[in-house]
Design an enzyme around this catalytic site. Structure first.
Site, PDB file in Angstrom:
ATOM      1  N   ASP A   9       0.866  -1.168   0.000  1.00 19.29           N
ATOM      2  CA  ASP A   9       0.000   0.000   0.000  1.00 19.29           C
ATOM      3  C   ASP A   9       0.908   1.224   0.000  1.00 19.29           C
ATOM      4  O   ASP A   9       2.107   1.111   0.277  1.00 19.29           O
ATOM      5  CB  ASP A   9      -0.896  -0.030   1.240  1.00 19.29           C
ATOM      6  CG  ASP A   9      -1.801   1.180   1.333  1.00 19.29           C
ATOM      7  OD1 ASP A   9      -2.408   1.552   0.314  1.00 19.29           O
ATOM      8  OD2 ASP A   9      -1.892   1.764   2.428  1.00 19.29           O
ATOM      9  N   CYS A  10       0.352   2.382  -0.274  1.00 21.77           N
ATOM     10  CA  CYS A  10       1.185   3.588  -0.360  1.00 21.77           C
ATOM     11  C   CYS A  10       1.058   4.463   0.880  1.00 21.77           C
ATOM     12  O   CYS A  10       1.984   4.582   1.671  1.00 21.77           O
ATOM     13  CB  CYS A  10       0.822   4.380  -1.609  1.00 21.77           C
ATOM     14  SG  CYS A  10       1.953   5.747  -1.964  1.00 21.77           S
ATOM     15  N   ASP A 165      -1.711  -1.052   6.194  1.00 18.39           N
ATOM     16  CA  ASP A 165      -1.879  -0.438   7.518  1.00 18.39           C
ATOM     17  C   ASP A 165      -3.329  -0.109   7.831  1.00 18.39           C
ATOM     18  O   ASP A 165      -3.620   0.367   8.925  1.00 18.39           O
ATOM     19  CB  ASP A 165      -1.036   0.840   7.634  1.00 18.39           C
ATOM     20  CG  ASP A 165      -1.604   1.988   6.815  1.00 18.39           C
ATOM     21  OD1 ASP A 165      -2.067   1.742   5.676  1.00 18.39           O
ATOM     22  OD2 ASP A 165      -1.587   3.121   7.315  1.00 18.39           O
TER      23      ASP A 165
END
Length: 219
Positions: A9-10, A165
């Site tokens: 994920d970014c 997250d």
């Protein structure tokens, strides 16, 4: 090797943008007369699609936001990112220590990822392997984006691992049948684990968790 590819994920995993982005969103919503704290914005909107976040705000306000509000938010976020955005602590060293192919798969637009990864000098790790839910047309927590990322890298889902997250991201990885490690520095480990993630608190731990090296130290 345990995994043939790592899908990141970014926001909140590679770049420390969740706090900044939600601060901007909270300030702009507060400015139009609906008080919202940055902490509440993070709690409600972490990992979400901006349009969905704004729909929640409209429902809470009982009125429509200005038609160009999303555009205004993205423009102000870009300004703040240029001056304040940092990579997640230790992530650059972790990326350097992971020898298999890596990609980014995010609910955010591709142009936003390109900007934040460039600002933080992380783009070089993901050349040509940045995948957006806007391209697929389906957003987390649906599994489609992660399945698309695995397909684009030519790797079976079960031979990948996702680094996430957010609740939405963990749910998407589990639905895709992909193992998921939950970065819980700013999230509740118990909540991510309840959704199916194995959690960790520092990017220094990541290479060893993936089976590639001893823990990083000193950074």
């Amino acid at each position: 090797m345990k995994y043939q590819a790592v899908i990141f994920d970014c926001d909140g995993v590679l770049v420390d943008s969740e706090t900044l982005g939600n601060r901007v969103l909270a300030e702009m919503i507060t400015d139009i007369g609906f008080p919202l704290s940055p902490e509440d914005a993070v709690q409600q909107f972490k990992g979400g699609k901006l349009a969905d976040c704004l729909a929640v705000v409209e429902a809470q306000m009982g009125q429509k936001l200005p038609a160009d509000f999303a555009t205004q938010v993205r423009a102000q976020m870009a300004v703040v990112f240029q001056s304040e955005l940092q990579p997640i602590l230790g992530v650059r060293e972790a990326l350097e220590a992971i020898p298999v192919q890596k990609c980014v798969a995010s609910n955010g637009p591709e142009e936003k990822m390109a900007l934040t990864l460039k600002i933080t000098d992380l783009a070089r790790f993901f050349e040509g392997r940045i995948y957006s839910a806007y391209t697929v047309g389906v957003w987390k927590p649906e599994p489609d984006l992660y399945l698309y990322a695995a397909s684009q890298m030519g790797v079976r889902p079960e031979d990948c691992v996702v680094i996430e997250d957010s609740h939405l991201g963990v749910q998407a990885a589990v639905a895709a049948g992909i193992p998921v490690l939950g970065y819980a520095d700013h999230s509740s480990p118990a909540e991510l684990e309840a959704l199916g993630a194995q959690t960790f608190r520092s990017m220094q731990e990541l290479p060893e968790l993936l089976g590639f090296s001893a823990p990083l130290s000193g950074k």
